[in-house]
Design a protein around this motif. Sequence first.
Motif, PDB file in Angstrom:
ATOM      1  N   ILE A   1     -27.249  74.143 -42.483  1.00  0.00           N
ATOM      2  CA  ILE A   1     -26.154  75.273 -42.977  1.00  0.00           C
ATOM      3  C   ILE A   1     -24.309  74.300 -43.014  1.00  0.00           C
ATOM      4  N   THR A   2     -24.316  75.310 -42.743  1.00  0.00           N
ATOM      5  CA  THR A   2     -21.748  74.973 -43.428  1.00  0.00           C
ATOM      6  C   THR A   2     -21.154  76.015 -43.331  1.00  0.00           C
ATOM      7  N   PHE A   3     -20.105  75.620 -42.556  1.00  0.00           N
ATOM      8  CA  PHE A   3     -19.495  76.401 -41.249  1.00  0.00           C
ATOM      9  C   PHE A   3     -18.012  76.534 -42.149  1.00  0.00           C
ATOM     10  N   GLY A   4     -17.274  77.401 -41.694  1.00  0.00           N
ATOM     11  CA  GLY A   4     -16.206  77.804 -42.168  1.00  0.00           C
ATOM     12  C   GLY A   4     -14.970  78.188 -40.867  1.00  0.00           C
TER      13      GLY A   4
ATOM     14  N   TYR B   1     -17.028  79.434 -38.010  1.00  0.00           N
ATOM     15  CA  TYR B   1     -18.785  79.894 -37.796  1.00  0.00           C
ATOM     16  C   TYR B   1     -19.763  79.153 -38.531  1.00  0.00           C
ATOM     17  N   ASP B   2     -20.384  79.953 -38.444  1.00  0.00           N
ATOM     18  CA  ASP B   2     -21.337  79.379 -39.164  1.00  0.00           C
ATOM     19  C   ASP B   2     -21.865  80.146 -40.704  1.00  0.00           C
ATOM     20  N   ARG B   3     -22.499  79.982 -41.657  1.00  0.00           N
ATOM     21  CA  ARG B   3     -22.414  81.065 -42.861  1.00  0.00           C
ATOM     22  C   ARG B   3     -24.259  81.184 -42.511  1.00  0.00           C
ATOM     23  N   ALA B   4     -24.979  81.221 -41.805  1.00  0.00           N
ATOM     24  CA  ALA B   4     -26.279  81.348 -42.091  1.00  0.00           C
ATOM     25  C   ALA B   4     -26.286  82.329 -40.754  1.00  0.00           C
ATOM     26  N   THR B   5     -25.726  82.858 -39.464  1.00  0.00           N
ATOM     27  CA  THR B   5     -25.760  83.951 -38.834  1.00  0.00           C
ATOM     28  C   THR B   5     -24.818  84.108 -38.308  1.00  0.00           C
ATOM     29  N   GLY B   6     -23.872  83.426 -38.739  1.00  0.00           N
ATOM     30  CA  GLY B   6     -22.027  84.457 -38.175  1.00  0.00           C
ATOM     31  C   GLY B   6     -21.862  84.317 -36.900  1.00  0.00           C
ATOM     32  N   SER B   7     -22.492  83.392 -36.673  1.00  0.00           N
ATOM     33  CA  SER B   7     -22.026  82.674 -35.111  1.00  0.00           C
ATOM     34  C   SER B   7     -20.991  82.196 -34.802  1.00  0.00           C
TER      35      SER B   7
ATOM     36  N   LEU C   1      -7.528  66.764 -44.182  1.00  0.00           N
ATOM     37  CA  LEU C   1      -8.333  67.697 -43.081  1.00  0.00           C
ATOM     38  C   LEU C   1      -7.295  68.517 -42.581  1.00  0.00           C
ATOM     39  N   VAL C   2      -5.925  68.377 -42.777  1.00  0.00           N
ATOM     40  CA  VAL C   2      -5.227  69.286 -41.911  1.00  0.00           C
ATOM     41  C   VAL C   2      -4.761  70.381 -42.684  1.00  0.00           C
ATOM     42  N   TRP C   3      -5.225  70.795 -44.094  1.00  0.00           N
ATOM     43  CA  TRP C   3      -5.467  71.789 -44.500  1.00  0.00           C
ATOM     44  C   TRP C   3      -6.261  72.080 -44.328  1.00  0.00           C
ATOM     45  N   HIS C   4      -7.926  71.991 -43.818  1.00  0.00           N
ATOM     46  CA  HIS C   4      -9.236  72.858 -44.105  1.00  0.00           C
ATOM     47  C   HIS C   4      -9.538  72.558 -43.006  1.00  0.00           C
ATOM     48  N   GLU C   5      -9.569  71.048 -42.659  1.00  0.00           N
ATOM     49  CA  GLU C   5     -10.084  71.011 -40.935  1.00  0.00           C
ATOM     50  C   GLU C   5     -11.649  71.151 -41.029  1.00  0.00           C
ATOM     51  N   ILE C   6     -12.434  71.378 -41.597  1.00  0.00           N
ATOM     52  CA  ILE C   6     -13.824  71.544 -41.916  1.00  0.00           C
ATOM     53  C   ILE C   6     -14.325  71.281 -43.560  1.00  0.00           C
ATOM     54  N   VAL C   7     -15.041  70.291 -43.192  1.00  0.00           N
ATOM     55  CA  VAL C   7     -15.792  69.761 -44.306  1.00  0.00           C
ATOM     56  C   VAL C   7     -16.949  69.355 -44.404  1.00  0.00           C
ATOM     57  N   ASN C   8     -18.181  70.290 -45.523  1.00  0.00           N
ATOM     58  CA  ASN C   8     -19.980  70.847 -45.084  1.00  0.00           C
ATOM     59  C   ASN C   8     -20.215  69.486 -46.445  1.00  0.00           C
ATOM     60  N   ASP C   9     -20.047  68.666 -45.697  1.00  0.00           N
ATOM     61  CA  ASP C   9     -20.526  67.070 -46.356  1.00  0.00           C
ATOM     62  C   ASP C   9     -22.101  66.821 -46.389  1.00  0.00           C
ATOM     63  N   VAL C  10     -22.468  66.545 -47.167  1.00  0.00           N
ATOM     64  CA  VAL C  10     -24.212  65.508 -47.487  1.00  0.00           C
ATOM     65  C   VAL C  10     -24.035  63.616 -46.994  1.00  0.00           C
ATOM     66  N   VAL C  11     -24.242  63.318 -45.809  1.00  0.00           N
ATOM     67  CA  VAL C  11     -24.237  62.035 -45.682  1.00  0.00           C
ATOM     68  C   VAL C  11     -26.048  61.871 -45.566  1.00  0.00           C
TER      69      VAL C  11
ATOM     70  N   ARG D   1     -27.109  68.051 -44.413  1.00  0.00           N
ATOM     71  CA  ARG D   1     -26.466  68.286 -44.148  1.00  0.00           C
ATOM     72  C   ARG D   1     -25.123  68.392 -43.204  1.00  0.00           C
ATOM     73  N   ARG D   2     -24.534  67.146 -43.545  1.00  0.00           N
ATOM     74  CA  ARG D   2     -23.329  67.228 -41.639  1.00  0.00           C
ATOM     75  C   ARG D   2     -22.194  67.976 -41.849  1.00  0.00           C
ATOM     76  N   VAL D   3     -21.380  68.061 -40.924  1.00  0.00           N
ATOM     77  CA  VAL D   3     -20.373  68.824 -41.141  1.00  0.00           C
ATOM     78  C   VAL D   3     -19.137  67.609 -40.573  1.00  0.00           C
ATOM     79  N   VAL D   4     -18.192  67.271 -41.004  1.00  0.00           N
ATOM     80  CA  VAL D   4     -16.986  66.906 -40.663  1.00  0.00           C
ATOM     81  C   VAL D   4     -16.339  67.760 -40.051  1.00  0.00           C
ATOM     82  N   THR D   5     -15.350  68.349 -38.813  1.00  0.00           N
ATOM     83  CA  THR D   5     -14.545  68.887 -38.220  1.00  0.00           C
ATOM     84  C   THR D   5     -13.122  68.598 -38.236  1.00  0.00           C
ATOM     85  N   TYR D   6     -12.022  68.698 -37.217  1.00  0.00           N
ATOM     86  CA  TYR D   6     -11.299  68.438 -37.912  1.00  0.00           C
ATOM     87  C   TYR D   6      -9.770  69.464 -37.343  1.00  0.00           C
TER      88      TYR D   6
END
Length: 343
Positions: free
Chosen positions: A157-160, A173-179, A119-129, A133-138
């Motif tokens: 929804i997924t994030f970047g 940011y979320d990829r659905a609205t860019g917020s 995660l130190v190299w990616h910070e976000i994991v868009n996962d399915v648990v 759809r859930r997101v794990v962030t670091y």
Amino acid sequence: MIPTPDRGPSRRQMLKGAAVLGGSAALAGLLWQTATDDDSASPSASDSGSSGTQDDGAGGSDLDTLAGAVVGVLGQDGIPAIDEPTFVPASEADFLADDEPVFGLVRGGEVRAYPQLVLVWHEIVNDVVHGVRRVVTYCPLTGTVIGFEPLREFPDITFGTTGSLVNSNLLMYDRATGSHWPQVLGTAIRGELRGTRLDAFPLLWSTWAAWRAAHPDTQVLTTDTGFVRDYGGDPYGSYTDDNGYYAEGDPWFPVLNSDDRFDPKEVVVGVRSGNAQLAIPKELIRERGRVDTELGGTRLRATWHDALDTAQVVRRDDGDPADFLDAMWFAWYAFYPDTKVLA
């Protein structure tokens, strides 16, 4: 007018931070063309997800102040999220040393470990648990790991990563609205969903040996991410050797609020209940074994989990997990200057 941040890192600190992040970004840009990053269809959620909540403000700063304090460091997706995570059983996770930090999740009968070295190299994991759809962030700059539920309106929804920071914290940011969403707050400060707060869930910060022993059935996020990275190397330092950025010193980037009751990098367990926040030094929970308290009308119990060598917080009335996370003190206070402190 946007207030001047209280803690002003030196130009040298900011350049050092930008160099570390920029080095990662340059490599990311080079590899982006060769990585396997085709979007795949997201599975349908098995439940309705979270509707989120609306916040008039966020922590001790209003949304306009936070939006005005954003620091641009990299380009969008310069640190690429993992969109197609792969997992292996514990017996096949031979890339992990026993003392490597992992972020543990138990949800809906599924048990997972997300290694910090990935995660130190990616910070976000868009996962399915558990079918959702859930997101794990670091965020390595603030030492915070947080999981988020989907929004009912956007169950897939997924994030970047925006490539920017606020209070030295990951701005997603979320990829659905860019917020735009600061990770610690989980509240959108810009865009169509401004003021909406994501429902968070905790992950436990442990070591691979401890998590594996407690959960031998765990699945483990692998280094098969579609990107080439120095997995096992850490541009910020080392948790296992207690050196580099994680060990001491001020944050590399500006924060809106600061307080010197603790060392900036001291780890506190931050707890939220309604509009109230509480910081408990993690070492205090280790020393006492159990801390009972109340926050926002909710009775809480923080305990030290010897087997996992970490702290966790539950609501005393029903035993369910509270809204808590490990955080560097400077980051918690930067977002929540009105926080209560148990010391």
